[in-house]
Design a protein around this motif. Structure first.
Motif, PDB file in Angstrom:
ATOM      1  N   ILE A  50      -5.087 -53.682  22.115  1.00  0.00           N
ATOM      2  CA  ILE A  50      -4.600 -55.074  22.200  1.00  0.00           C
ATOM      3  C   ILE A  50      -3.483 -55.290  21.181  1.00  0.00           C
ATOM      4  O   ILE A  50      -2.448 -55.888  21.503  1.00  0.00           O
ATOM      5  N   TYR A  54       0.305 -56.262  22.184  1.00  0.00           N
ATOM      6  CA  TYR A  54       0.891 -57.475  21.610  1.00  0.00           C
ATOM      7  C   TYR A  54       2.153 -57.124  20.818  1.00  0.00           C
ATOM      8  O   TYR A  54       3.190 -57.782  20.958  1.00  0.00           O
ATOM      9  N   GLY A  57       4.968 -56.334  23.141  1.00  0.00           N
ATOM     10  CA  GLY A  57       5.508 -57.568  23.716  1.00  0.00           C
ATOM     11  C   GLY A  57       6.409 -58.306  22.746  1.00  0.00           C
ATOM     12  O   GLY A  57       7.448 -58.854  23.133  1.00  0.00           O
ATOM     13  N   GLN A  58       6.037 -58.309  21.476  1.00  0.00           N
ATOM     14  CA  GLN A  58       6.835 -58.993  20.455  1.00  0.00           C
ATOM     15  C   GLN A  58       8.137 -58.245  20.151  1.00  0.00           C
ATOM     16  O   GLN A  58       9.124 -58.858  19.782  1.00  0.00           O
TER      17      GLN A  58
END
Length: 193
Positions: A50, A54, A57-58
């Protein structure tokens, strides 16, 4: 980008425990038991995955390092067919594909990573896919050494029908990914790259 790097280091690090610190797993199993180890390992894997997702994605807005030619996306799509067939073969009883690949799950990850390196030129993607490719190579070398040492043995051949199943499953999943799944999950259509 720092979250992505942390996610990569932790996720791949957890999956290299046997390679980096071979005795750690067995000492933990003797301390907390095999069910405790499996639960802890699973939770750590999910949490770090996760974090990796994340962080990726950032970091997606990183300036491109290179611009792959448009036809690289076609090569990626073709290679992904082989990656998915190999993945399916790893989850089924051994047919010829699994026996010849020896470690079809690791092969699948290496093909996936290499294929995506070809069609992604931004720093975050290159870092992610290069890290997984290196991880796959390290793990394959380690598995080969453990096999020679007699610590592990390859799965024996069961039936060629599992090759057919792996090919059909791989093609179906590949088609679904191209059709919409990649866009729904990742946010980018592989046909528009």
């Amino acid at each position: 980008m720092s979250l992505l790097i942390l996610g990569i280091v932790l996720f791949l690090g957890i999956h290299l425990v046997r390679v980096v610190v071979p005795g750690f797993r067995s000492s933990m199993i003797s301390s907390i038991g095999e069910p405790g180890w499996k639960i802890g390992y699973s939770v750590a894997s999910i949490v770090t995955l996760i974090l990796l997702i994340y962080g990726f994605g950032q970091a997606r807005d990183v300036t491109p390092i290179w611009s792959p030619p448009f036809w690289m996306a076609h090569i990626t799509i073709l290679l992904m067919l082989f990656a998915l067939i190999s993945l399916a073969a790893s989850l089924l009883p051994a047919g010829h594909i699994a026996v010849r690949a020896k470690h079809p799950m690791v092969l699948s990850v290496k093909i996936w990573a290499f294929a995506h390196l070809l069609s992604n030129g931004d720093g975050a993607a290159m870092l992610l896919f290069a890290a997984f490719l290196v991880w796959g190579v390290i793990l394959r070398i380690s598995l080969k050494r453990r096999e020679r040492a007699g610590e592990i043995s390859l799965r024996p051949f069961v039936s060629a029908k599992y090759d057919l199943y792996a090919i059909v499953i791989g093609i179906v999943v590949w088609g679904l990914i191209i059709w919409k799944l990649h866009e729904w999950i990742i946010g980018v259509s592989p046909l528009v790259m």
